[in-house]
Design a protein around this motif. Structure first.
Motif: not given
Length: 245
Positions: A40-47
């Motif tokens: 979630v954090s990497y793919l949806a929240l901007g790396h």
């Protein structure tokens, strides 16, 4: 191979007399949670990562060096949230130092609340990640993962930190029989790697099809199940609830 399979079976279905009781399979579930959350954090929240702080330190360096694809603020918020969560986990660990069952169930209950905030935020925005949604999710998930990491450290189940695999992978190679080692807990180490892998790939497959809320709900369900299971298994006469030297 027989030793590996036997160790994996003991990790998934530990016998009651074992030192850590039901903690190994419960920690594997939390490792799956880490894979989902970092997807979630990497793919949806901007790396940015909310569980892998090594990655955030590196990303912060890249961002400050001028990489426009990374956000220094996002990395700082993630690290700050993680540290606050770890502080809370440390205080919980001190408060419930004599009862590992209560420690884990309270920690995962707190994580469930924090992930609930993320679920509601994402659902209200209909999955659209605006600036406000982005930092709310980074903050709530970072708090949850910092708490998880601190509690896993206090529980001290070997090779099941739930968030860090570098030492696990190193141990698989460095302690292997070809390297001259005794290869302790090979099945558990492989299961730990697979748990995070499956969490990450499941999260990524859903996110790439626009199912942010569903991934967060899956995370919420896993945490809630872990909370209830740990509470039910934490009987007064269970040997595993007492801390081990």
């Amino acid at each position: 191979m027989r030793r590996l399979l036997s160790d994996a079976l003991r990790t998934l279905a530990p016998r009651g007399e074992q030192r850590h009781g039901p903690l190994p399979p419960l920690m594997l579930v939390l490792t799956v949670v880490t894979g989902l959350v970092d997807a979630v954090s990497y793919l949806a929240l901007g790396h940015v990562f909310v569980a892998n702080m090594t990655g955030n330190v590196v990303f912060l360096g890249f961002a400050l060096a001028g990489d426009e694809g990374l956000s220094a603020l996002a990395s700082v918020v993630a690290m700050g949230s993680f540290l606050v969560g770890a502080l809370a986990g440390g205080r919980l660990g001190t408060r419930f130092a004599t009862h590992r069952g209560h420690l884990l169930s309270l920690a995962t209950a707190a994580q469930t609340v924090l992930v609930s905030v993320a679920v509601v935020t994402a659902a209200v925005s209909d999955g659209r990640v605006t600036t406000g949604v982005r930092y709310t999710l980074i903050g709530s998930l970072g708090l949850a993962m910092g708490l998880q990491n601190a509690v896993a450290r206090r529980l001290g189940v070997p090779d099941l930190t739930t968030t860090v695999l570098t030492l696990t992978l190193t141990g698989l190679a460095a302690d292997s029989i070809p390297a001259g080692g005794q290869a302790p807990r090979p099945g558990r180490r492989i299961l730990s790697v697979l748990a995070m892998f499956f969490g990450a790939i499941a999260g990524a497959l859903l996110l790439l099809h626009g199912h942010l809320v569903l991934v967060l709900v899956m995370t919420l369900v896993l945490l809630a199940v872990t909370t209830v299971t740990t509470h039910r298994l934490s009987t007064a006469d269970a040997a595993w609830i007492r801390p081990r030297p």
